[in-house]
Design an enzyme around this catalytic site. Structure first.
Site, PDB file in Angstrom:
ATOM      1  N   CYS A  18       1.163 -35.860  -0.331  1.00 50.97           N
ATOM      2  CA  CYS A  18       0.074 -36.335   0.539  1.00 50.97           C
ATOM      3  C   CYS A  18      -1.279 -36.078  -0.129  1.00 50.97           C
ATOM      4  CB  CYS A  18       0.146 -35.620   1.892  1.00 50.97           C
ATOM      5  SG  CYS A  18      -1.057 -36.207   3.104  1.00 50.97           S
ATOM      6  N   CYS A  19      -1.458 -34.876  -0.674  1.00 55.68           N
ATOM      7  CA  CYS A  19      -2.710 -34.554  -1.376  1.00 55.68           C
ATOM      8  C   CYS A  19      -2.895 -35.444  -2.598  1.00 55.68           C
ATOM      9  CB  CYS A  19      -2.721 -33.091  -1.796  1.00 55.68           C
ATOM     10  SG  CYS A  19      -2.997 -31.916  -0.464  1.00 55.68           S
ATOM     11  N   CYS A  76      -8.601 -31.265   5.445  1.00 51.61           N
ATOM     12  CA  CYS A  76      -8.046 -32.246   6.366  1.00 51.61           C
ATOM     13  C   CYS A  76      -7.633 -31.540   7.654  1.00 51.61           C
ATOM     14  CB  CYS A  76      -6.846 -32.950   5.747  1.00 51.61           C
ATOM     15  SG  CYS A  76      -7.275 -33.990   4.333  1.00 51.61           S
ATOM     16  N   CYS A  94      -4.079 -29.872   8.185  1.00 53.24           N
ATOM     17  CA  CYS A  94      -3.717 -28.780   7.282  1.00 53.24           C
ATOM     18  C   CYS A  94      -4.759 -27.670   7.235  1.00 53.24           C
ATOM     19  CB  CYS A  94      -3.461 -29.338   5.882  1.00 53.24           C
ATOM     20  SG  CYS A  94      -2.156 -30.578   5.811  1.00 53.24           S
ATOM     21  N   CYS A 123      -5.061 -28.419  -3.675  1.00 48.00           N
ATOM     22  CA  CYS A 123      -4.639 -29.780  -3.346  1.00 48.00           C
ATOM     23  C   CYS A 123      -4.222 -30.593  -4.568  1.00 48.00           C
ATOM     24  CB  CYS A 123      -5.767 -30.511  -2.614  1.00 48.00           C
ATOM     25  SG  CYS A 123      -7.252 -30.737  -3.619  1.00 48.00           S
TER      26      CYS A 123
END
Length: 217
Positions: free
Chosen positions: A101-102, A183, A186, A209
């Site tokens: 995702c990062c 984000c 998180c 990240c």
């Protein structure tokens, strides 16, 4: 580095014809570097990695700071739309694979920026994590670019003394107990027994990240 040294280094890069940019997450501790750069050359573009998962307060704070300091903001968004950021069972990646995702939302979008510039002025500090403590003031990065870390030897005390001296604004979530703000899914509030970066990806073996591990040599 002290401010005259930062100015001298940036002017050196510019005299060599290098294309400069910076990035910012627009947290409270990010603002001193942006203030310093605004006094040296406010035309240096500030890339804002807009993942689509940020707190609305961060977006508002970005706009406030940009207006106050006269910054040139470039909104950088992911190449992959959110509906494609799901695993086989349909769950969004931040719930099952935060590293990927990062990568999709932060690291991958930065690759094209590095490819089109020569120097990334980056505000990492050595007191933030072991990874960052091992960095140098100037390091090579992908696409034959350079990472310049002018704040590497600054600590929290120096950062907040600078904020107080120059009466700089603070992220609105600071007052609610958030210290390291990324984000929304998180990020959690800081506990007294936690280090700064542990408020991110809580409970996972993850403190970075990828921007400062993958985009560096």
């Amino acid at each position: 580095m002290e401010i005259p040294e930062i100015r001298k280094k940036i002017e050196q890069y510019q005299s060599e014809g290098k294309r400069l940019f910076t990035t910012s997450s627009f947290q409270t501790h990010s603002i001193p570097m942006l203030h310093i750069l605004s006094k040296i050359d406010s035309s240096i573009p500030v890339y804002f990695i807009n993942t689509g998962y940020l707190f609305p307060e961060t977006i508002s704070f970005r706009d406030e700071v940009a207006e106050q300091l006269g910054l040139r903001i470039v909104d950088l968004k992911p190449n992959t739309p959110k509906y494609m950021q799901r695993e086989a069972n349909g769950k969004l990646l931040f719930t099952t694979d935060p590293d990927h995702c990062c990568y999709l939302n932060k690291t991958q979008p930065m690759e094209s920026v590095l490819a089109s510039h020569d120097v990334w002025i980056n505000g990492v500090r050595g007191d933030q994590s072991a990874v960052r403590k091992a960095m140098k003031v100037e390091q090579p990065a992908p696409f034959d670019s350079i990472r310049f870390h002018p704040m590497l030897d600054w600590d929290n005390r120096k950062i907040f003394a600078y904020i107080k001296e120059h009466d700089l604004p603070k992220h609105p979530l600071d007052a609610k107990g958030y210290i390291s703000i990324g984000c929304e899914p998180c990020t959690r509030k800081m506990d007294l027994d936690m280090q700064e970066r542990e408020a991110r990806w809580f409970g996972l073996n993850k403190v970075e990240c990828g921007l400062h591990t993958d985009l560096i040599k």
